[in-house]
Design a protein around this motif. Structure first.
Motif, PDB file in Angstrom:
ATOM      1  N   UNK A  22      -3.943  44.876  19.368  1.00 19.83           N
ATOM      2  CA  UNK A  22      -4.725  44.010  18.492  1.00 19.83           C
ATOM      3  C   UNK A  22      -5.696  43.191  19.328  1.00 19.83           C
ATOM      4  N   UNK A  23      -6.960  43.296  19.022  1.00 20.58           N
ATOM      5  CA  UNK A  23      -7.938  42.492  19.744  1.00 20.58           C
ATOM      6  C   UNK A  23      -7.803  41.036  19.334  1.00 20.58           C
ATOM      7  N   UNK A  48      -6.287  34.411  18.346  1.00 25.23           N
ATOM      8  CA  UNK A  48      -5.328  35.019  17.424  1.00 25.23           C
ATOM      9  C   UNK A  48      -5.601  36.493  17.260  1.00 25.23           C
ATOM     10  N   UNK A  49      -4.558  37.240  16.992  1.00 22.18           N
ATOM     11  CA  UNK A  49      -4.648  38.631  16.558  1.00 22.18           C
ATOM     12  C   UNK A  49      -3.647  38.781  15.420  1.00 22.18           C
ATOM     13  N   UNK A  50      -3.631  39.924  14.726  1.00 19.03           N
ATOM     14  CA  UNK A  50      -2.625  40.097  13.680  1.00 19.03           C
ATOM     15  C   UNK A  50      -1.189  40.064  14.205  1.00 19.03           C
ATOM     16  N   UNK A  51      -1.015  40.180  15.524  1.00 15.98           N
ATOM     17  CA  UNK A  51       0.329  40.200  16.081  1.00 15.98           C
ATOM     18  C   UNK A  51       0.752  38.945  16.811  1.00 15.98           C
ATOM     19  N   UNK A  99       0.803  42.774   5.579  1.00 17.09           N
ATOM     20  CA  UNK A  99       0.406  41.419   5.952  1.00 17.09           C
ATOM     21  C   UNK A  99      -0.500  41.445   7.184  1.00 17.09           C
ATOM     22  N   UNK A 100      -0.188  42.312   8.154  1.00 18.73           N
ATOM     23  CA  UNK A 100      -1.028  42.404   9.360  1.00 18.73           C
ATOM     24  C   UNK A 100      -2.419  42.920   9.023  1.00 18.73           C
ATOM     25  N   UNK A 101      -2.494  43.871   8.104  1.00 18.10           N
ATOM     26  CA  UNK A 101      -3.809  44.364   7.683  1.00 18.10           C
ATOM     27  C   UNK A 101      -4.623  43.245   7.035  1.00 18.10           C
ATOM     28  N   UNK A 102      -3.944  42.431   6.227  1.00 23.80           N
ATOM     29  CA  UNK A 102      -4.627  41.301   5.591  1.00 23.80           C
ATOM     30  C   UNK A 102      -5.096  40.304   6.645  1.00 23.80           C
TER      31      UNK A 102
END
Length: 209
Positions: A22-23, A48-51, A99-102
């Motif tokens: 995740x960038x 921040x990244x989705x992870x 949720x990560x996609x969002x």
């Protein structure tokens, strides 16, 4: 025991893998977080990244400690402290793929907004209030009078004595409206409201009794 250990292996990727997967996006988001002992503190998310995400925080926990954060624009995020950084900590984000996609979509929007770098006075038309005098509550809790130079739905410029000017990033209350100091100006400072105000009521929320 080996099988049980495998079942309990962490689902969160190691930081190096997480960075590759995740960038990370540079952000400037305010929020609050709660440590495992249920103490709550204000924070500022700086990337921040989705992870995962990095927070500037007044109190840090221990690596592996569970954290619940409430972040402007993003809502409730839960995870664990992955490492300590200067003035704060980095944490993983435990989330479903949906949720990560969002989160990825929200971060793309935030990144694009930052690239545009439109100050609040260009996003929303500014005007001078009929009554420029307002009450300002500083981060210390001190309540002082100030002069509103101009304001918009998303922010305001405030004139105040130099010795009372809060630091950039500080949270203040102007009238009944909460905001964050985004920059200093010659006679005071500019704030961005934490919530977009309705054009019909913004003046009453800032300078009204």
């Amino acid at each position: 025991m080996a099988a049980a250990t495998q079942l309990k292996s962490p689902r969160v990727l190691p930081l190096a893998q997480e960075r590759r997967r995740h960038q990370r996006v540079k952000v400037n988001l305010l929020g609050r977080y709660m440590l495992a002992d249920r103490r709550e503190f204000p924070c500022q998310v700086i990337d921040m990244s989705p992870g995962g995400m990095a927070l500037v925080a007044p109190v840090v926990g221990n690596p592996g400690e569970r954290v619940i954060a409430y972040v402007d624009h993003l809502g409730r995020l839960e995870g664990k402290i992955s490492r300590l950084i200067e003035n704060g900590f980095a944490m993983s984000i435990s989330a479903t793929l949906r949720k990560r996609d969002k989160l990825a979509a929200q971060l793309t929007w935030l990144a694009n907004r930052q690239i545009l770098n439109l100050p609040e006075d260009r996003r929303h038309g500014r005007f001078s209030p009929r009554n420029p005098i307002a009450r300002l509550i500083l981060p210390s809790g001190v309540n002082v009078a100030c002069r509103v130079i101009d304001l918009s739905q998303s922010g305001a410029a405030i004139s105040i004595a130099p010795d009372l000017r809060p630091v950039v990033g500080a949270m203040i209350m102007i009238g009944k409206t909460q905001g964050r100091v985004v920059r200093h100006i010659e006679d005071g400072f500019a704030i961005e409201f934490t919530r977009l105000q309705h054009s019909d009521f913004v003046e009453d929320g800032v300078t009204g009794e």
